[in-house]
Scaffold this active site. Structure first.
Site, PDB file in Angstrom:
ATOM      1  N   HIS A 197      86.393  20.418  67.255  1.00 38.32           N
ATOM      2  CA  HIS A 197      87.480  19.560  66.779  1.00 38.32           C
ATOM      3  C   HIS A 197      88.583  20.299  66.054  1.00 38.32           C
ATOM      4  O   HIS A 197      89.455  19.656  65.466  1.00 38.32           O
ATOM      5  CB  HIS A 197      86.949  18.481  65.830  1.00 38.32           C
ATOM      6  CG  HIS A 197      86.025  17.513  66.472  1.00 38.32           C
ATOM      7  ND1 HIS A 197      86.430  16.305  66.983  1.00 38.32           N
ATOM      8  CD2 HIS A 197      84.694  17.591  66.720  1.00 38.32           C
ATOM      9  CE1 HIS A 197      85.394  15.663  67.503  1.00 38.32           C
ATOM     10  NE2 HIS A 197      84.327  16.424  67.359  1.00 38.32           N
ATOM     11  N   LYS A 203      97.131   9.393  57.586  1.00 39.57           N
ATOM     12  CA  LYS A 203      96.147  10.381  58.011  1.00 39.57           C
ATOM     13  C   LYS A 203      95.823  11.236  56.794  1.00 39.57           C
ATOM     14  O   LYS A 203      96.487  11.113  55.765  1.00 39.57           O
ATOM     15  CB  LYS A 203      96.703  11.260  59.137  1.00 39.57           C
ATOM     16  CG  LYS A 203      98.112  11.818  58.830  1.00 39.57           C
ATOM     17  CD  LYS A 203      98.657  12.661  59.976  1.00 39.57           C
ATOM     18  CE  LYS A 203      99.244  11.857  61.115  1.00 39.57           C
ATOM     19  NZ  LYS A 203      98.565  12.018  62.375  1.00 39.57           N
ATOM     20  N   ARG A 204      94.810  12.127  56.909  1.00 38.40           N
ATOM     21  CA  ARG A 204      94.546  13.020  55.792  1.00 38.40           C
ATOM     22  C   ARG A 204      95.794  13.829  55.450  1.00 38.40           C
ATOM     23  O   ARG A 204      96.613  14.125  56.327  1.00 38.40           O
ATOM     24  CB  ARG A 204      93.378  13.963  56.139  1.00 38.40           C
ATOM     25  CG  ARG A 204      92.032  13.278  56.074  1.00 38.40           C
ATOM     26  CD  ARG A 204      91.759  12.737  54.676  1.00 38.40           C
ATOM     27  NE  ARG A 204      91.436  13.829  53.790  1.00 38.40           N
ATOM     28  CZ  ARG A 204      90.206  14.158  53.426  1.00 38.40           C
ATOM     29  NH1 ARG A 204      89.178  13.438  53.841  1.00 38.40           N
ATOM     30  NH2 ARG A 204      89.988  15.173  52.634  1.00 38.40           N
ATOM     31  N   LYS A 216      99.682  18.910  58.992  1.00 39.63           N
ATOM     32  CA  LYS A 216     100.110  17.583  59.473  1.00 39.63           C
ATOM     33  C   LYS A 216     101.535  17.253  59.035  1.00 39.63           C
ATOM     34  O   LYS A 216     102.137  16.292  59.481  1.00 39.63           O
ATOM     35  CB  LYS A 216      99.136  16.506  58.982  1.00 39.63           C
ATOM     36  CG  LYS A 216      97.715  16.659  59.559  1.00 39.63           C
ATOM     37  CD  LYS A 216      96.781  15.575  59.045  1.00 39.63           C
ATOM     38  CE  LYS A 216      95.330  15.785  59.417  1.00 39.63           C
ATOM     39  NZ  LYS A 216      94.993  15.330  60.791  1.00 39.63           N
ATOM     40  N   THR A 249      93.920  10.668  66.675  1.00 37.99           N
ATOM     41  CA  THR A 249      93.474   9.403  67.254  1.00 37.99           C
ATOM     42  C   THR A 249      94.289   8.252  66.664  1.00 37.99           C
ATOM     43  O   THR A 249      94.424   7.203  67.292  1.00 37.99           O
ATOM     44  CB  THR A 249      91.972   9.159  66.991  1.00 37.99           C
ATOM     45  OG1 THR A 249      91.696   9.475  65.626  1.00 37.99           O
ATOM     46  CG2 THR A 249      91.114  10.004  67.906  1.00 37.99           C
ATOM     47  N   LYS A 252      96.005   4.564  68.158  1.00 36.09           N
ATOM     48  CA  LYS A 252      95.926   3.237  67.535  1.00 36.09           C
ATOM     49  C   LYS A 252      97.325   2.629  67.399  1.00 36.09           C
ATOM     50  O   LYS A 252      97.526   1.434  67.638  1.00 36.09           O
ATOM     51  CB  LYS A 252      95.248   3.333  66.154  1.00 36.09           C
ATOM     52  CG  LYS A 252      93.792   3.758  66.263  1.00 36.09           C
ATOM     53  CD  LYS A 252      93.189   4.213  64.937  1.00 36.09           C
ATOM     54  CE  LYS A 252      91.900   4.990  65.210  1.00 36.09           C
ATOM     55  NZ  LYS A 252      91.422   5.761  64.039  1.00 36.09           N
TER      56      LYS A 252
HETATM   57  O1  NBX Z   1      88.993  15.367  64.574  1.00 40.06           O
HETATM   58  C1  NBX Z   1      89.813  15.869  63.546  1.00 40.06           C
HETATM   59  C2  NBX Z   1      90.989  16.594  64.149  1.00 40.06           C
HETATM   60  O2  NBX Z   1      91.791  17.166  63.146  1.00 40.06           O
HETATM   61  C3  NBX Z   1      91.805  15.579  64.951  1.00 40.06           C
HETATM   62  O3  NBX Z   1      92.859  16.212  65.598  1.00 40.06           O
HETATM   63  C4  NBX Z   1      90.906  14.916  65.976  1.00 40.06           C
HETATM   64  O4  NBX Z   1      91.574  13.866  66.596  1.00 40.06           O
HETATM   65  C5  NBX Z   1      89.649  14.363  65.312  1.00 40.06           C
HETATM   66  C6  NBX Z   1      88.671  13.791  66.309  1.00 40.06           C
HETATM   67  O5  NBX Z   1      88.461  14.688  67.350  1.00 40.06           O
HETATM   68  N1  NBX Z   1      89.020  16.715  62.676  1.00 40.06           N
HETATM   69  C7  NBX Z   1      88.486  16.216  61.556  1.00 40.06           C
HETATM   70  O6  NBX Z   1      88.648  15.038  61.239  1.00 40.06           O
HETATM   71  N2  NBX Z   1      87.731  17.061  60.807  1.00 40.06           N
HETATM   72  C8  NBX Z   1      87.097  16.701  59.699  1.00 40.06           C
HETATM   73  O7  NBX Z   1      87.177  15.603  59.212  1.00 40.06           O
HETATM   74  C9  NBX Z   1      86.228  17.712  59.037  1.00 40.06           C
HETATM   75  C10 NBX Z   1      85.292  17.272  58.139  1.00 40.06           C
HETATM   76  C11 NBX Z   1      84.471  18.182  57.518  1.00 40.06           C
HETATM   77  C12 NBX Z   1      84.609  19.530  57.778  1.00 40.06           C
HETATM   78  C13 NBX Z   1      85.562  19.964  58.678  1.00 40.06           C
HETATM   79  C14 NBX Z   1      86.370  19.049  59.310  1.00 40.06           C
HETATM   80  N3  NBX Z   1      83.815  20.451  57.159  1.00 40.06           N
END
Ligand code: NBX
Length: 826
Positions: free
Chosen positions: A374, A562-563, A568, A670, A674
């Site tokens: 991811h 988003k985060r 971003k 994602t 939405k």
């Molecule tokens: O996963 C996200 C990506 O940044 C997005 O582009 C993608 O759409 C989504 C689903 O495939 N990654 C993400 O949310 N990562 C984390 O939340 C995360 C949590 C804990 C960690 C590392 C990453 N240690």
């Protein structure tokens, strides 16, 4: 009479679906349940109790089907998939479950008779925030789709006592409060104490010659933690399938506590209890710090070991087939590398407990496991320090060592003298365990989550592994549950779609494309306009009620939720807002199209630049909103504590979807899907799934701007670009940048850290480089919005083309290409 007829009819048509057929049936079940649970008169029930009662009623409805589903899988000996994810960002479950059992309307009417509004009851449910963002929410959409498609697929994760922190804004600062989401219990879970297993940590492991002349492992002095599963039913969409999300909780055994106590050491007993409970206490809110890494590794192994043990036990007990056929019946999918230790854990059990040879065990393991990546951000690729790993998981470490040795021997034979190659594919290297390399090596499939992302994995992030196993690599573009994000979140739009193209799109979201025939239909567009206005009003009254602020529903709703992360580029958005503000200040005669900018998102607690970005947005928003003249045209809202529930209010109300990450950095996104599904236009870069959205809707129906990924890559290769040059040569940028440090924002605020990251640290994410192009994109949005008719046309095209981004499509692709499973009728 009429209602009764309807009830009979429904019963006749859907003999199998268990639901309340009439509101009378609902009310009588409700009264009965209220008596059992609370032993109170109905009018004395609190809203929270009403919520609990309905939740337990839904569980009653599905309990037979839950058993039946599992039985069907076992009897038909179907292959089952276990989706391992350290996060499942579920959001509230009552409404989606009511929709799933087709009981929402009857429940609403029945409750009304009893004196409650369902809409007032739903918010009583604590939003289960067992995830950080996209990755966790994707997992939730995936299990939703698996059940909707009647596919044998379950989730495996941790039952965190505290979910992601609650974000509270205090004096423009983000403050993190614990999310004690379990205080009132979680009515959806069932504790299965009889299915507990034990997970081993620490101790000593070494190899010694066995009687048969081979080496065997001795593992002694380990500490054991009891893992207890709590099962949550994942209810299919009106189809009788009920899959399982299994959440593991670390529990101490009373015996062990009593032993310590009997030794007279109460302190020791406390420490023991605490060290066990810590394992499933907190969801890690952080992907960027060293803090608590040991605990995080414990969490990962705890989940993996408990999950794998229970799957193997289930297989042996119910499938009664030899272990060599394991991968024909059981598949494990790992959501990023957090569960990658399933690979050595399978090896451990196959060899140490089941007596298989290394080669036999390895073959089964690779055939069982599949991996999704991811992220391409180097700092987010998981690595563990070997000394820590070894002391915590000595037996697993020995397996990694052997794995690494065997693998590098092969690599060095194939590429003699190429130590660069060895480094780029090693599992152990430079004192670290490389989890992504382990995941590719120990699985039969690796995929990215959007086309561009999967290509970048092959071209750079995992390039050397790709050259070793080219056929393992593929793409599965993400998707979202159209049930939650359209049918549930936007019933007004869903009803309009039903009226226009019928209801087949509920089960086959790709049929939303039939809407293309109405994209120029004036009366449809007028109704679409009405739905969007209604959704903007709903958001408006929510904001008024929650925060006492009012918004202009005639303004453009431009939303970035988003985060908060530098890549971003929330900064790009807020700098443009500052630029607009300055223009309005400088020229009192200037009139612009009214706009409301919404921001929402959490920053990792230790991520200073992200927290300063939130502070900047919050202060700028007050400065602008307090300006009586300017706030008629421009308003900015930072919405506290963005989560799934708030998202369900925001996506339907948006006109513009901000997807402005630096090209090449956002794996997929994602949220972009939405927004699209709810008729917003994307203002975005050529990144992640934006590219695929653009391909589907065309440039006329989205606004794309900025550097492309290859250009970004080129700059990186050549040492970046000079943000100072852009600063010096562009007056607009200079003025906006200066305002960050000259005290002109808020109460003489200084945003030094952000200024430094953009200028002194040379703008790693190309904010200044893309600034002019972004301003152009914003102007283009306004230009298009002014032509109401053509804007609505674009909005309709976005909805019509969004069916592809349903997670049903994604899950079908995983099922066909990776898992090799099919639907099972229950
Ligand atoms: O996963 C996200 C990506 O940044 C997005 O582009 C993608 O759409 C989504 C689903 O495939 N990654 C993400 O949310 N990562 C984390 O939340 C995360 C949590 C804990 C960690 C590392 C990453 N240690």
């Amino acid at each position: 009479m009429h209602r009764q007829m309807q009830g009979h009819l429904k019963r006749g048509l859907e003999r199998e679906m268990k639901t309340w057929h009439t509101k009378e049936e609902f009310k009588s079940a409700f009264t009965k349940k209220a008596g059992i649970l609370y032993d109170k008169e109905l009018h004395d029930l609190t809203r929270s109790e009403v919520y609990q009662i309905i939740a337990y009623m839904v569980r009653d409805l599905v309990s037979d089907n839950w058993i039946r589903t599992n039985k069907a899988y076992v009897e038909k000996k179907t292959k089952q998939i276990y989706y391992f994810s350290i996060e499942f960002l579920l959001g509230r479950l009552l409404e989606s479950n009511l929709i799933g059992v087709d009981g929402e309307a009857v429940c609403r009417e029945g409750l009304r008779d009893l004196g409650w509004e369902l809409a007032d009851i739903l918010p009583e449910e604590r939003d289960p925030g067992l995830g950080n963002g996209g990755l966790g929410r994707l997992a939730a959409c995936f299990i939703d789709s698996l059940a909707a498609l009647q596919m044998p697929g379950h989730g495996c994760s941790l039952r965190y006592q505290y979910g992601l922190f609650k974000q509270k804004m205090v004096d423009d600062y983000q403050v993190e409060l614990p999310d004690n989401w379990l205080v009132n219990g979680f009515p959806w879970e069932v504790k299965r104490a009889d299915k507990a297993v034990h997970v081993a940590f620490c101790g000593n492991a070494y190899m010694r010659p066995a009687d048969n002349g081979e080496l065997e492992c001795v593992y002694e002095g380990a500490s054991y933690v009891r893992a207890v599963p709590y099962d949550v039913p994942i209810i299919g969409y009106r189809n009788n399938t009920v899959n399982t999300l299994r959440l593991w909780r670390a529990e101490y055994s009373r015996d062990d506590v009593y032993r310590e106590l009997s030794l007279g050491d109460r302190h020791q007993a406390f420490l023991y209890k605490d060290s066990v409970q810590r394992i499933s206490r907190f969801l890690y809110p952080d992907d960027s710090t060293e803090d608590g890494r040991r605990l995080r590794l414990m969490q990962e192994y705890f989940m993996v070991s408990a999950g794998v043990q229970s799957i193997i036990r289930h297989y042996k007990k119910k499938y009664k087939a030899p272990l060599t056929a394991f991968a024909d019946y059981m598949g494990i999918h790992i959501n990023d590398t957090h569960p990658a230790l399933v690979i050595p854990e399978l090896m451990r059990i196959f060899m140490d407990e089941e007596g298989l040879s290394w080669n036999q065990a390895w073959q089964i393991t690779v055939r069982t496991v599949a991996y999704t990546n991811h992220t391409v951000l180097p700092e987010a690729l998981e690595r563990w320090s070997i000394p820590m790993f070894k002391s915590l998981l000595p037996r697993i470490y020995l397996i990694l060592e052997e794995l690494n040795e065997r693998w590098l021997k092969k690599v060095r034979t194939l590429y003699p003298g190429d130590e660069g190659k060895a480094r780029d594919v090693a599992v152990l290297w430079g004192g670290q365990v490389h989890m992504a390399h382990l995941a590719v090596l120990g699985s039969h499939s690796t995929n990215g989550v959007a086309e561009i992302h999967s290509q970048i994995l092959k071209d750079s992030t995992l390039h050397q592994l790709y050259t070793c196993f080219p056929s393992r690599f593929g793409n599965k573009t993400n998707g979202i549950s159209h049930r939650r994000w359209l049918i549930q979140a936007n019933p007004q739009l869903a009803a309009l779609l039903d009226d226009t193209i019928g209801t087949d799109w509920h089960g086959s979201p790709e049929r939303l494309e039939e809407l293309m025939a109405y994209c120029n239909d004036a009366s449809f567009l007028e109704r679409l306009d009405g739905v969007k206005r209604e959704r903007k009003r709903i958001l408006g009254s929510y904001l008024l009620k929650q925060y006492g602020v009012s918004v202009d529903v005639d303004s453009i709703f431009d939303v970035q939720i988003k985060r908060i992360h530098l890549y971003k580029r929330q900064l790009l958005n807020i700098l443009h807002i500052l630029h607009l503000y300055r223009r309005l200040k400088d020229d009192p005669s200037l009139v612009i199209a009214p706009r409301t900018y919404f921001f929402g998102g959490k920053a990792a607690a230790s991520y200073d630049e992200a927290k300063q970005t939130i502070r900047l947005i919050s202060i700028v928003s007050r400065m602008i909103n307090d300006d009586r003249r300017i706030s008629k045209m421009l308003r900015v809202m930072f919405l506290e504590n963005y989560n799934v529930s708030l998202g369900q209010i925001l996506f339907p109300a948006a006109d513009v979807s901000e997807q402005i990450s630096t090209a090449g950095k956002e794996a997929s996104g994602t949220g972009n899907m939405k927004f699209m599904m709810n008729g917003a236009l994307t203002l975005g870069t050529m990144d992640g799934a934006n590219i695929e959205i653009r391909r589907r809707v065309g440039d006329e129906n989205c606004v794309i701007f900025g550097l492309r990924a290859d250009a970004v890559m080129n700059y990186y290769i050549h040492g970046g670009y000079s943000s100072w040059e852009v600063y010096s040569s562009d007056e607009n940028i200079r003025k906006v940048m200066d305002s960050l440090i000259n005290g002109s924002i808020g109460d003489h605020e200084i945003f030094g850290m952000l200024y430094e990251s953009l200028l002194d640290r040379n703008d790693e994410y190309f904010v200044l480089k893309d600034f002019e192009a972004y301003c152009g994109g914003q102007r283009e949005i306004v230009r298009r919005y002014k032509n109401r008719r053509s804007w609505l046309h674009s909005s309709a095209v976005n909805i019509a083309q969004s069916g592809y981004f349903s997670s049903d499509r994604t899950i079908r692709q995983y099922a066909a290409d990776i898992w090799h499973i099919q639907g099972v009728k229950v």
